[in-house]
Design an enzyme around this catalytic site. Structure first.
Site, mmCIF file in Angstrom:
data_model
loop_
_atom_site.group_PDB
_atom_site.id
_atom_site.type_symbol
_atom_site.label_atom_id
_atom_site.label_comp_id
_atom_site.label_asym_id
_atom_site.label_seq_id
_atom_site.Cartn_x
_atom_site.Cartn_y
_atom_site.Cartn_z
ATOM 1 N N THR A 72 -4.964 -0.436 -9.118
ATOM 2 C CA THR A 72 -4.060 -1.130 -8.205
ATOM 3 C C THR A 72 -3.051 -1.977 -8.970
ATOM 4 O O THR A 72 -3.341 -2.472 -10.065
ATOM 5 C CB THR A 72 -4.840 -2.011 -7.194
ATOM 6 N N SER B 299 -8.720 -11.204 -7.421
ATOM 7 C CA SER B 299 -9.921 -11.145 -6.566
ATOM 8 C C SER B 299 -11.020 -10.398 -7.318
ATOM 9 O O SER B 299 -10.762 -9.715 -8.307
ATOM 10 C CB SER B 299 -9.621 -10.396 -5.257
ATOM 11 N N TYR C 186 -12.513 -7.853 -6.208
ATOM 12 C CA TYR C 186 -12.186 -6.423 -6.073
ATOM 13 C C TYR C 186 -11.202 -6.003 -7.162
ATOM 14 O O TYR C 186 -11.413 -5.016 -7.873
ATOM 15 C CB TYR C 186 -11.608 -6.142 -4.678
ATOM 16 N N HIS C 187 -10.093 -6.771 -7.303
ATOM 17 C CA HIS C 187 -9.097 -6.392 -8.311
ATOM 18 C C HIS C 187 -9.702 -6.451 -9.710
ATOM 19 O O HIS C 187 -9.368 -5.629 -10.576
ATOM 20 C CB HIS C 187 -7.860 -7.291 -8.206
ATOM 21 N N LYS D 29 -11.346 -3.270 -10.715
ATOM 22 C CA LYS D 29 -10.413 -2.229 -11.169
ATOM 23 C C LYS D 29 -10.045 -2.444 -12.633
ATOM 24 O O LYS D 29 -9.855 -1.491 -13.389
ATOM 25 C CB LYS D 29 -9.141 -2.252 -10.310
HETATM 26 N N1 LIG Z 1 -5.110 1.631 0.615
HETATM 27 C C1 LIG Z 1 -4.337 1.003 -0.263
HETATM 28 O O1 LIG Z 1 -3.323 0.360 0.099
HETATM 29 C C2 LIG Z 1 -4.651 1.066 -1.732
HETATM 30 C C3 LIG Z 1 -3.787 0.407 -2.639
HETATM 31 C C4 LIG Z 1 -4.078 0.463 -4.006
HETATM 32 C C5 LIG Z 1 -5.191 1.156 -4.449
HETATM 33 N N2 LIG Z 1 -6.003 1.776 -3.554
HETATM 34 C C6 LIG Z 1 -7.185 2.479 -4.074
HETATM 35 O O2 LIG Z 1 -7.231 3.808 -3.566
HETATM 36 C C7 LIG Z 1 -8.592 4.188 -3.336
HETATM 37 C C8 LIG Z 1 -8.755 4.699 -1.916
HETATM 38 O O3 LIG Z 1 -8.336 3.696 -0.992
HETATM 39 P P1 LIG Z 1 -8.470 3.909 0.568
HETATM 40 O O4 LIG Z 1 -7.525 2.969 1.195
HETATM 41 O O5 LIG Z 1 -8.410 5.359 0.877
HETATM 42 O O6 LIG Z 1 -9.964 3.356 0.800
HETATM 43 P P2 LIG Z 1 -11.084 3.836 1.856
HETATM 44 O O7 LIG Z 1 -12.117 2.759 1.866
HETATM 45 O O8 LIG Z 1 -10.465 4.241 3.134
HETATM 46 O O9 LIG Z 1 -11.688 5.139 1.144
HETATM 47 C C9 LIG Z 1 -12.616 5.094 0.092
HETATM 48 C C10 LIG Z 1 -13.669 6.163 0.367
HETATM 49 O O10 LIG Z 1 -14.613 6.138 -0.719
HETATM 50 C C11 LIG Z 1 -15.927 6.215 -0.176
HETATM 51 N N3 LIG Z 1 -16.826 5.549 -1.142
HETATM 52 C C12 LIG Z 1 -16.840 4.258 -1.518
HETATM 53 N N4 LIG Z 1 -17.819 4.046 -2.428
HETATM 54 C C13 LIG Z 1 -18.425 5.245 -2.629
HETATM 55 C C14 LIG Z 1 -19.478 5.668 -3.446
HETATM 56 N N5 LIG Z 1 -20.151 4.816 -4.252
HETATM 57 N N6 LIG Z 1 -19.847 6.977 -3.433
HETATM 58 C C15 LIG Z 1 -19.185 7.872 -2.622
HETATM 59 N N7 LIG Z 1 -18.186 7.515 -1.805
HETATM 60 C C16 LIG Z 1 -17.801 6.206 -1.813
HETATM 61 C C17 LIG Z 1 -15.844 5.514 1.179
HETATM 62 O O11 LIG Z 1 -16.856 5.942 2.067
HETATM 63 C C18 LIG Z 1 -14.448 5.894 1.650
HETATM 64 O O12 LIG Z 1 -14.459 7.054 2.458
HETATM 65 C C19 LIG Z 1 -9.456 2.966 -3.633
HETATM 66 O O13 LIG Z 1 -10.020 3.082 -4.915
HETATM 67 C C20 LIG Z 1 -8.465 1.834 -3.593
HETATM 68 O O14 LIG Z 1 -8.853 0.774 -4.430
HETATM 69 C C21 LIG Z 1 -5.776 1.750 -2.210
#
Ligand SMILES: NC(=O)c1ccc[n+]([C@@H]2O[C@H](COP(=O)([O-])OP(=O)(O)OC[C@H]3O[C@@H](n4cnc5c(N)ncnc54)[C@H](O)[C@@H]3O)[C@@H](O)[C@H]2O)c1
Length: 392
Positions: free
Chosen positions: A144, A179, A181-182, A185
């Site tokens: 991120t 955070s 969370y961050h 990453k």
């Molecule tokens: N949505 C955003 O704006 C955004 C921005 C920057 C980075 N990201 C990154 O992109 C990625 C996806 O984001 P998103 O918004 O689709 O999130 P999301 O929570 O909708 O999707 C993540 C998926 O991963 C699955 N998951 C989590 N832990 C798991 C594990 N241990 N084993 C198997 N499955 C697991 C969850 O069930 C979920 O379906 C994340 O890593 C997030 O940090 C997202």
């Protein structure tokens, strides 16, 4: 190309899996479905109804004739992870499977520990499985833009040239995340960089901006292919939250003065960036970093854009900031490497907002305005317990 999408049931994983499938990749999806459990835990749900994964996979096959394989399991379980990678033998692993909400990681000790264990252990299991089974696999890992924080200098694309006491080096750009969370990453990035150097793995770390939007050409084919639309204070990203507030004729809630500037990206560009990264892999041993964002806007500018597009009915309310972050700051980010690979960005436009308003209008009966009020405080003064808690 055989591509394994970890977290393929999530907001971004699902539309990306469809985009890769349409581009001709042989795609498998893995997910533990833990994201659906967070909804039960927090008492919220996606604004747009989301079908079970097997239904969505069936509809995609019915409409396009393309098959998606499915693995149900948790990547923190090493046995599951090794078996899946041995069985599918991907060329590329796209790793979305993490707990991705900063507020969630600040609920309490358990949620901070859960977030870091889930994210770090999952990524470590993938790295070990790649090294043991096939070090030629390319890992495309979602990081991120929040990893960098808000330094008072321009943010470069992963690396910065430093001159110190007469000597020069190109070093990883300093990370000052805001955070737990961050921070997870950042720790992931270090583990991945180290295994590229030590074991000759290859990886692309995508420092992604905040994603907005809910439809891609593939998910728009049928309502049963829809992806999530989170609008609550924990998982909802800022623009999606403002759109729902505007449609409900509630004030758009800005934290502090709204001077916080962030990198943004349209969901369609996320899917395209992953395709570009997968089809243009790095060399063995290479740890490559892309800043996956297409424009930057302050939170106040995002609120103003949404309010203006909605017309006079939209008001803005300024709340005490629940996060510990700079309210106004310098923000100038290099992000040319995906453009160099051919990305043609969609920038935030009236058209996109109009279509987001239409989606929010269609489902506004499902919206709970109270769910948008922030209740998780970085300083730990006002947090209330969630309905249930994760196990660690
Ligand atoms: N949505 C955003 O704006 C955004 C921005 C920057 C980075 N990201 C990154 O992109 C990625 C996806 O984001 P998103 O918004 O689709 O999130 P999301 O929570 O909708 O999707 C993540 C998926 O991963 C699955 N998951 C989590 N832990 C798991 C594990 N241990 N084993 C198997 N499955 C697991 C969850 O069930 C979920 O379906 C994340 O890593 C997030 O940090 C997202």
């Amino acid at each position: 190309m055989r591509t394994l999408v970890l977290g393929g049931d999530g907001y971004l994983g699902w539309p990306t899996a469809l985009h890769l499938s349409e581009a001709g990749h042989d795609v498998a999806i893995a997910d533990s479905f833990v994201r659906r459990q967070y909804d039960h835990e927090l008492g919220v749900e996606s604004l747009v109804p989301v079908e079970p994964l097997h239904t969505r996979v069936g509809v995609w096959k019915e409409l396009t004739g393309r098959q998606l394989s499915m693995f149900r399991g948790d990547i923190t379980d090493a046995e599951f992870t090794y078996e899946m990678i041995r069985g599918f033998r991907p060329d590329t692993i796209v790793h979305f499977a993490e707990q991705r909400a900063a507020p969630y990681s600040h609920i309490d000790r358990q949620h901070a520990v859960y977030t870091q264990v889930n994210n770090l252990v999952g990524t470590l299991n993938i790295l070990f499985a790649m090294a043991d089974i096939d070090p030629a696999i390319h890992l495309v890992k979602l990081g991120t833009m929040g990893e960098y924080g808000t330094p008072n200098i321009d943010i470069e694309e992963g690396w910065i040239e430093i001159e110190h006491k007469g000597r020069k080096d190109v070093l990883p750009y300093p990370k000052q995340p805001g955070s737990f969370y961050h921070l997870s990453k950042v720790h992931d990035s270090h583990n991945i960089m180290f295994t590229c150097r030590a074991w000759g793995l290859r990886a692309t770390d995508l420092n992604q901006g905040i994603v907005y939007g809910q439809q891609t050409p593939q998910t728009a084919l049928d309502p049963r292919l829809a992806t999530r639309f989170d609008y609550d204070a924990v998982f909802g990203t800022v623009l999606n939250r403002f759109v729902v507030q505007a449609v409900l004729a509630h004030p758009l809630t800005v934290y502090g003065s709204g001077g916080q500037t962030r990198g943004l990206i349209d969901i369609r560009d996320t899917a395209e960036c992953i395709l570009l990264a997968a089809e243009n892999p790095p060399e063995p041993c290479e740890f490559r970093v892309f800043n996956q964002m297409t424009e930057s806007l302050s939170v106040a500018e995002i609120a103003k854009t949404v309010a203006e597009a909605r017309g006079e009915s939209a008001r803005i309310e300024y709340l005490d900031p629940p996060r510990v972050e700079a309210d106004t700051h310098h923000y100038n980010v290099a992000h040319s490497r995906l453009i160099d690979l051919g990305l043609e960005p969609h920038l935030l436009s009236e058209t996109l907002l109009t279509s987001l308003f239409a989606i929010a209008e269609a489902h506004k009966d499902r919206a709970d305005p109270e769910a948008i009020r922030p209740w998780i405080d970085w300083r730990r003064t006002t947090n209330r317990p969630p309905l249930t808690s994760p196990s660690p």
